[in-house]
Design a protein around this motif. Structure first.
Motif, short mmCIF file in Angstrom:
data_model
loop_
_atom_site.label_atom_id
_atom_site.label_comp_id
_atom_site.label_asym_id
_atom_site.label_seq_id
_atom_site.Cartn_x
_atom_site.Cartn_y
_atom_site.Cartn_z
N ILE A 1 10.67 4.68 -0.40
CA ILE A 1 10.75 3.26 -0.76
C ILE A 1 11.39 2.49 0.40
N GLU A 2 10.67 1.50 0.89
CA GLU A 2 11.18 0.70 2.01
C GLU A 2 11.92 -0.54 1.51
N TYR A 3 11.30 -1.25 0.57
CA TYR A 3 11.94 -2.43 -0.01
C TYR A 3 11.74 -2.41 -1.52
N ALA A 4 12.72 -2.95 -2.25
CA ALA A 4 12.62 -3.05 -3.70
C ALA A 4 13.32 -4.32 -4.15
N SER A 5 12.67 -5.06 -5.04
CA SER A 5 13.24 -6.33 -5.50
C SER A 5 13.04 -6.50 -7.00
N ILE B 1 8.01 -3.14 -5.36
CA ILE B 1 8.40 -2.10 -4.40
C ILE B 1 7.34 -1.96 -3.32
N SER B 2 7.77 -1.75 -2.10
CA SER B 2 6.84 -1.41 -1.01
C SER B 2 7.28 -0.09 -0.40
N THR B 3 6.30 0.68 0.06
CA THR B 3 6.59 1.98 0.66
C THR B 3 6.49 1.89 2.17
N SER B 4 7.04 2.89 2.82
CA SER B 4 7.01 2.92 4.28
C SER B 4 5.62 3.25 4.81
N SER B 5 4.76 3.84 3.95
CA SER B 5 3.39 4.19 4.35
C SER B 5 2.50 4.18 3.11
N ASP C 1 0.14 6.14 2.61
CA ASP C 1 -0.25 7.52 2.31
C ASP C 1 0.68 8.19 1.30
N ILE C 2 1.84 7.60 1.06
CA ILE C 2 2.80 8.25 0.16
C ILE C 2 2.96 7.48 -1.16
N ILE C 3 2.04 6.55 -1.43
CA ILE C 3 2.17 5.72 -2.63
C ILE C 3 2.19 6.57 -3.90
N GLU C 4 1.27 7.52 -4.02
CA GLU C 4 1.21 8.35 -5.22
C GLU C 4 2.48 9.19 -5.38
N GLU C 5 2.98 9.68 -4.25
CA GLU C 5 4.21 10.48 -4.27
C GLU C 5 5.39 9.62 -4.73
N VAL C 6 5.45 8.40 -4.21
CA VAL C 6 6.53 7.48 -4.59
C VAL C 6 6.41 7.10 -6.06
N GLN C 7 5.18 6.87 -6.54
CA GLN C 7 4.98 6.54 -7.95
C GLN C 7 5.51 7.66 -8.86
N SER D 1 -0.16 -0.02 -8.79
CA SER D 1 -0.17 -0.26 -7.35
C SER D 1 -1.27 -1.25 -7.00
N GLN D 2 -1.19 -1.78 -5.80
CA GLN D 2 -2.20 -2.74 -5.35
C GLN D 2 -3.59 -2.10 -5.30
N SER D 3 -3.65 -0.83 -4.95
CA SER D 3 -4.95 -0.15 -4.88
C SER D 3 -5.58 -0.08 -6.26
#
Length: 325
Positions: A18-22, A147-151, A153-159, A184-186
């Motif tokens: 997780i890069e940013y969370a609000s 939330i935004s992720t650093s990449s 490619d890791i969205i599913e892992e972060v979810q 997610s946006q996707s």
């Protein structure tokens, strides 16, 4: 009403990637300034929200983490708010009242225009979520967490990590269902694409039926025209016209007839686009390629459905045609 600010902290500290969370709280409110008022959307967020949504500012600055922690009365406003409450354009540093609470305008967001569904993305006010909760809404819960992720490619892992942390934070048993939703946006894009595909199929079907009905109409008109002009066709054939000359003549007439209808439809669509662009916030763009395809389609329908009447005319016997009454 299950998400809390502490959930945001637990996610930021407990989920890798997780890069940013609000936090995100929203409500509709009346904004007042310079003796004018405007009903708009007020969003309570943190300073991370600027990076998550990729907001830039045309003037001023975004509120800081210090402003959030102190529940400061600062606001960042969209261009639509500026246009309606600050006609001179100088909004930064000015005072704006949201409900009964005065706020200082810290910055103005760069205009984003209308979204895909026609909503004005500039008609909003951003304030610290802490100010929203303590002074405006009075709620202990937040509506959602951005939330935004650093990449990507890791969205599913972060979810998966988010789900695990939130279930633990909410003391959910293994057999209990989630009391939150994760998207997610996707996924939003996929759903939007699915809806768009269905709409395209539906509109295509309607257009196909319209073309079929229009083509049958052209065929009937041309058949009537051939019948009424049988003597004329016989005269032309008698003085030396060839069958292909008659065929070409009626095909051209069918083509002109269908193109006239197609061009009339394009003109009506252009007028509608101008009206929508003038009187609404939506922007309709006339695509030249689409117009050319529409012209080719209308011409093709004319040739396809006009061929049978034209062929029938070209095959007439000159003598029988001259005797026809």
């Amino acid at each position: 009403n299950k998400l809390t600010v502490s959930d945001v902290d637990k996610l930021k500290n407990g989920v890798a990637g997780i890069e940013y969370a609000s936090p995100y709280i929203t409500s509709s409110s009346q904004a007042i300034a310079n003796g004018m008022n405007w009903k708009t959307t007020v969003n309570g967020v943190s300073d991370d929200y600027q990076s998550i949504k990729a907001y830039t500012l045309s003037s001023g600055e975004f509120f800081t983490d210090k402003d959030v922690k102190s529940s400061k009365n600062v606001a960042v406003i969209g261009k639509t708010i500026v246009d309606n409450l600050f006609p001179d354009g100088d909004a930064v540093g000015q005072s704006i009242r949201i409900g009964k609470i005065p706020f200082k305008v810290a910055g103005v967001l760069t205009s984003k225009g209308s979204s895909g569904n026609g909503m004005d993305q500039d008609d909003l006010i951003l304030i610290p979520y802490s100010t929203m909760m303590h002074k405006l809404s009075g709620s202990k819960f937040i509506r959602s967490i951005y939330i935004s992720t650093s990449s990507k490619d890791i969205i599913e892992e972060v979810q998966a990590g988010i789900k695990s942390v939130l279930r633990k934070a909410h003391n959910l048993k293994d057999s209990a269902a989630d009391d939150f939703n994760i998207g997610s946006q996707s996924e939003i894009v996929e759903k939007a694409s699915s809806v768009t595909g269905m709409m395209t199929l539906l509109l295509g079907s309607i257009a196909g039926v319209s073309l079929l009905v229009g083509g049958i109409g052209i065929m009937n008109i041309m058949l009537v025209s051939v019948t009424e002009r049988t003597r004329e066709i016989g005269t032309r054939l008698a003085v030396g016209a060839r069958g292909k000359d008659i065929l070409l003549q009626f095909l051209i007439e069918a083509l002109v007839l269908s193109l006239s209808g197609g061009l009339a439809g394009i003109a009506i669509a252009a007028v509608i686009a101008v009206i929508v662009n003038t009187f609404t916030s939506m922007i309709l763009v006339v695509n030249v390629n689409v117009v050319l395809i529409a012209v080719l389609f209308s011409g093709g329908v004319g040739v396809f459905f006009g061929y049978y009447p034209a062929r029938k005319a070209s095959m007439l016997n000159p003598i029988d045609a001259l005797r026809y009454e």
